[in-house]
Design an enzyme around this catalytic site. Sequence first.
Site, mmCIF file in Angstrom:
data_model
loop_
_atom_site.group_PDB
_atom_site.id
_atom_site.type_symbol
_atom_site.label_atom_id
_atom_site.label_comp_id
_atom_site.label_asym_id
_atom_site.label_seq_id
_atom_site.Cartn_x
_atom_site.Cartn_y
_atom_site.Cartn_z
ATOM 1 N N ASP A 1 4.151 66.674 34.768
ATOM 2 C CA ASP A 1 3.405 66.600 33.876
ATOM 3 C C ASP A 1 3.023 68.054 33.518
ATOM 4 O OD1 ASP A 1 0.667 65.014 32.551
ATOM 5 O OD2 ASP A 1 -0.268 66.595 33.224
ATOM 6 N N LYS B 1 -1.970 59.432 39.646
ATOM 7 C CA LYS B 1 -1.773 61.064 39.075
ATOM 8 C C LYS B 1 -2.132 62.021 40.356
ATOM 9 C CE LYS B 1 -0.947 63.002 35.084
ATOM 10 N NZ LYS B 1 -0.323 62.362 34.014
HETATM 11 N N1 LIG Z 1 5.642 65.161 30.479
HETATM 12 C C1 LIG Z 1 5.356 63.978 30.346
HETATM 13 O O1 LIG Z 1 6.237 63.202 30.351
HETATM 14 C C2 LIG Z 1 4.151 63.542 29.798
HETATM 15 C C3 LIG Z 1 3.074 64.462 29.472
HETATM 16 N N2 LIG Z 1 1.912 64.016 28.778
HETATM 17 C C4 LIG Z 1 0.815 64.833 28.439
HETATM 18 O O2 LIG Z 1 1.377 65.853 27.553
HETATM 19 C C5 LIG Z 1 0.675 66.907 27.680
HETATM 20 C C6 LIG Z 1 1.757 67.960 27.783
HETATM 21 O O3 LIG Z 1 2.383 68.021 28.981
HETATM 22 P P1 LIG Z 1 3.997 68.673 29.036
HETATM 23 O O4 LIG Z 1 4.319 68.940 27.624
HETATM 24 O O5 LIG Z 1 4.669 67.681 30.040
HETATM 25 O O6 LIG Z 1 3.420 69.860 30.067
HETATM 26 P P2 LIG Z 1 4.190 71.405 29.556
HETATM 27 O O7 LIG Z 1 3.787 72.138 31.053
HETATM 28 O O8 LIG Z 1 5.705 71.180 29.456
HETATM 29 O O9 LIG Z 1 3.446 72.029 28.788
HETATM 30 C C7 LIG Z 1 2.187 72.251 28.529
HETATM 31 C C8 LIG Z 1 1.889 72.910 27.131
HETATM 32 O O10 LIG Z 1 0.630 72.634 26.906
HETATM 33 C C9 LIG Z 1 -0.110 73.864 26.659
HETATM 34 N N3 LIG Z 1 -1.206 74.132 27.313
HETATM 35 C C10 LIG Z 1 -1.602 73.936 28.296
HETATM 36 N N4 LIG Z 1 -2.952 73.952 28.588
HETATM 37 C C11 LIG Z 1 -3.283 74.549 27.439
HETATM 38 C C12 LIG Z 1 -4.723 75.095 26.933
HETATM 39 N N5 LIG Z 1 -5.689 75.035 27.639
HETATM 40 N N6 LIG Z 1 -4.713 75.315 25.453
HETATM 41 C C13 LIG Z 1 -3.715 75.241 24.777
HETATM 42 N N7 LIG Z 1 -2.357 74.988 25.224
HETATM 43 C C14 LIG Z 1 -2.432 74.645 26.481
HETATM 44 C C15 LIG Z 1 0.933 74.811 27.376
HETATM 45 O O11 LIG Z 1 1.047 76.325 26.730
HETATM 46 C C16 LIG Z 1 2.129 74.154 27.153
HETATM 47 O O12 LIG Z 1 2.862 74.524 25.698
HETATM 48 C C17 LIG Z 1 -0.406 66.803 28.669
HETATM 49 O O13 LIG Z 1 -1.544 66.373 28.255
HETATM 50 C C18 LIG Z 1 0.240 65.760 29.584
HETATM 51 O O14 LIG Z 1 -0.762 65.229 30.508
HETATM 52 C C19 LIG Z 1 1.815 62.547 28.636
HETATM 53 C C20 LIG Z 1 2.571 61.704 28.777
HETATM 54 C C21 LIG Z 1 3.969 62.031 29.500
HETATM 55 O O1 LIG Z 2 6.571 59.632 34.095
HETATM 56 C C1 LIG Z 2 5.836 59.424 34.982
HETATM 57 O O2 LIG Z 2 5.662 58.842 35.887
HETATM 58 C C2 LIG Z 2 4.544 60.264 34.450
HETATM 59 C C3 LIG Z 2 4.236 60.359 32.957
HETATM 60 C C4 LIG Z 2 2.555 60.936 33.081
HETATM 61 O O3 LIG Z 2 2.241 61.539 33.792
HETATM 62 C C5 LIG Z 2 2.103 60.323 31.985
HETATM 63 O O4 LIG Z 2 2.400 59.394 31.415
HETATM 64 O O5 LIG Z 2 0.895 61.023 31.663
#
Ligand SMILES: NC(=O)C1=CN([C@@H]2O[C@H](COP(=O)(O)OP(=O)(O)OC[C@H]3O[C@@H](n4cnc5c(N)ncnc54)[C@H](O)[C@@H]3O)[C@@H](O)[C@H]2O)C=CC1
Ligand SMILES: O=C(O)CCC(=O)C(=O)O
Length: 447
Positions: free
Chosen positions: A166, A126
């Site tokens: 992420d 990461k």
């Molecule tokens: N994008 C991916 O493929 C993956 C993402 N994740 C996890 O999913 C979660 C969301 O990631 P994404 O949707 O990709 O990011 P993103 O940047 O698209 O969206 C993040 C979201 O979380 C909200 N957020 C961030 N910090 C916050 C806080 N302190 N309080 C309230 N809301 C907050 C933002 O407003 C936004 O709606 C994270 O925990 C990330 O690690 C897990 C697996 C894969």
């Molecule tokens: O697609 C990836 O390699 C990363 C996805 C990721 O950051 C997660 O699973 O938390």
Amino acid sequence: MKSKINAFMKEIEERNGHEPEFMQAVQEVAETVIPYIVSQDIYHGKNILMRMVEPERAVSFRVSWVDDDGEICVNRGYRIQMNSAIGPYKGGLRFHPTVNMSILKFLAFEQVFKNSLTTLPMGGGKGGSDFDPKGKSDSEIMRFCQSFMTELYRHIGPNTDVPAGDIGVGGREIGYLYGMYKRLKNEFTGVLTGKGMSWGGSLIRPEATGYGTVYFADSMLKTRNDSMKGKTVLVSGSGNVAQYATEKATQLGAKVVTLSDSSGYIYDADGIDAEKLAFVMELKNIKRGRISEYVKKYPTAKFTKGKTPWHEKCDVAMPCATQNEVDGDDAKALLSNGCFVVSEGANMPSNLEAVHAFLKAKILYAPGKASNAGGVATSGLEMSQNSLRMNWTREEVDGKLKEIMKNIHDACIKYGKEEDGYVDYVRGANIAGFVKVADAMLAQGVV
Ligand SMILES: NC(=O)C1=CN([C@@H]2O[C@H](COP(=O)(O)OP(=O)(O)OC[C@H]3O[C@@H](n4cnc5c(N)ncnc54)[C@H](O)[C@@H]3O)[C@@H](O)[C@H]2O)C=CC1
Ligand SMILES: O=C(O)CCC(=O)C(=O)O
């Protein structure tokens, strides 16, 4: 057993006590994996979990860049290469002001188990930066990404380490990062995933984490002869994962009533249907606005400032924003309001008190490392397509994603089923993820 876990955690604390999120992630794994290690002769005397807790490599570097006013800005960049026993390091990049070693080490540690669960050959890593993309122009984002890559490129490669998105890193950022990598290396390779469709990306990758989280919830419900149909769902966040979790839940006949961001949450009793979701996608992905603007467009919905959605009534909760967004009180409120399924889209969104409350209440509770693994799994499928120099269809990729999520669910049952039939998905995911990595490490000797 408790004394063994405490002794292990004491040693971890001596080295990492100043990293609370990392300590939390290790504690959750130690509670379930140490009893398993004790029961299996092959792991005795190998200090295997201690070896898995220490990153193979962690780099931190300066990222200097120039903003639109000509000011020189300095941020800190990182890449944690946690474990490569079963494949190249793989995991996202996070751009958020809260990013530090503790956050990235917890994410990299979780990623090792998650990637192992996908059944694909990917190690765990990461990275990211404390750079805050909020309010930055497109040109500033591009210059930051380019500067970030001028150092990161030394540490990654299609057979070494393959980053992705992420929080704060989506298709736009992956494009700028990829452009700079290609220029520096003079190579067109699958060094990043989440790429655009015309330059090596995979169909379904943008949807995969959110879709997978819903597929996993549906599999858990099936064990009780139930399904997502007709369920009332709370989703937090409004980014990539939240958007596609909302889309798939709605397609499967559920009603999603909340979304949030760091300013608060919206509640729409009529449900966030496809048209309303299209509005949210434009608001968040193009206009980069605040979720409170939803109620201007749909005035029957309400906005609650500075709060999370967990005190609303629901059947299913899907935390899709960030770590520790569900605490012990939130868990109590969810349980007393009838919530009986929690499928985590975010990484470690529930603190340890909340996790223990869900398990004690014997609800269907899936930890993120199992339920949100669809994103990285589809990244693995993007890597395969890049290596084959082929593109699979939407149906092919979605079919493989569904199969992988089902396999993860089966693995959790294999290692997590208790005598009374209850499935502890935390124990199941941790042990199933551990076994594959630990066995590979044992075979590869002390390195
Ligand atoms: N994008 C991916 O493929 C993956 C993402 N994740 C996890 O999913 C979660 C969301 O990631 P994404 O949707 O990709 O990011 P993103 O940047 O698209 O969206 C993040 C979201 O979380 C909200 N957020 C961030 N910090 C916050 C806080 N302190 N309080 C309230 N809301 C907050 C933002 O407003 C936004 O709606 C994270 O925990 C990330 O690690 C897990 C697996 C894969
Ligand atoms: O697609 C990836 O390699 C990363 C996805 C990721 O950051 C997660 O699973 O938390």
